[in-house]
Design an enzyme around this catalytic site. Structure first.
Site: not given
Ligand code: BMP
Length: 260
Positions: A93
């Protein structure tokens, strides 16, 4: 309309080399699953890559959360990626002026540009970020996912931000692999991939504003091509079995979408 085309049909429209490879991997392995490898040790990262590798198209890292990082570890990760045929994707990012992004992308102990074929960038700083990435040293085949919308509650992106992000993406067809978003954005170019995080079969969110949708919802209603799944897999007792489950539900939803 990209949503009705198969990934194989869309491959011909892709101008970025990593996008073409990604679409080919998705077709070959029948998977649109990107695992978010949010674990903090190199051992856990490599184990996760080994376990989920056969079932994913993208392995998404946050390299700056790893506590025992050493460059040697990347050799192992690359070897696993080659063996299981997935692409390494650093979710950095980037969000600074072009010159700083260039340094963050290619320098430091991480040297991201030398091992991650894909990275994420914010559009907020405009074209400098993309120019900085494009002009850096490192791997020849590189692609960028530009963030247009976020999955979390209270995100500040509004429609004009989304529109401006898509406009910026269009100016860099050779570099842009896709857009990170939560809605079926009007990506006129079928060779651009929609990446959607916030996917979970059993939860609706976490305590820090994350919001989840089901795999079916993100593919059939929100326009996701590739779905990002993190803790639903990493926190499960059997990450490999969980990855298979997500892969299959996501692929069935994709087949339903292009057939309808
Ligand atoms: P999780 O499924 O455990 O919530 O993880 C989501 C992943 O996606 C994390 O690595 C986070 O940095 C990324 N992410 C997100 O959740 N929402 C966004 O809008 C953009 C992302 O990159």
């Amino acid at each position: 309309n990209r949503l009705k085309l198969s990934f194989l049909e869309r491959l011909n429209f892709a101008k970025n080399p990593v996008t073409r490879r990604l679409l080919q991997v998705m077709c070959d392995k029948k998977t649109t699953l990107c695992v978010a490898a949010d674990v903090t040790s190199t051992t856990d990262l490599l184990n996760l890559a080994e376990q989920t590798g056969p079932h994913i198209c993208l392995f998404k890292t946050h390299i700056d959360i790893v506590e025992d990082f050493h460059p040697n570890f990347l050799k192992h990760l690359k070897e696993i990626a080659e063996r299981h045929n997935f692409i390494i994707f650093e979710d950095r990012k980037f969000a600074d002026i072009g010159n700083t992004v260039q340094l963050q992308y290619s320098k430091s102990m991480y040297q991201i540009s030398s091992w991650a074929n894909l990275v994420t960038a914010h559009s907020v700083m405009g074209k400098g970020i993309l120019e900085g990435i494009q002009q850096s040293e490192g791997l020849k085949d590189r692609g960028v996912f530009l963030l247009a919308e976020a999955s979390c509650a209270g995100s500040l992106t509004d429609q004009s931000y989304v529109d401006a992000t898509l406009k910026l993406a269009k100016q860099y067809p050779d570099l842009i692999t896709g857009i990170v978003c939560q809605n079926p954005l009007l990506l006129e170019e079928p060779g651009v991939i929609q990446l959607t995080p916030g996917v979970h079969l059993e939860s609706v969110g976490d305590r820090l504003a994350q919001q989840y949708n089901s795999p079916e919802t993100v593919v059939l209603e929100k326009g996701a091509d590739v779905a990002v799944v993190g803790r639903a897999i990493t926190k499960s007792a059997d990450p490999a079995a969980e990855a298979v489950k997500y892969k299959e539900v996501l692929w069935a939803a994709y087949e339903k979408r292009i057939a309808s």
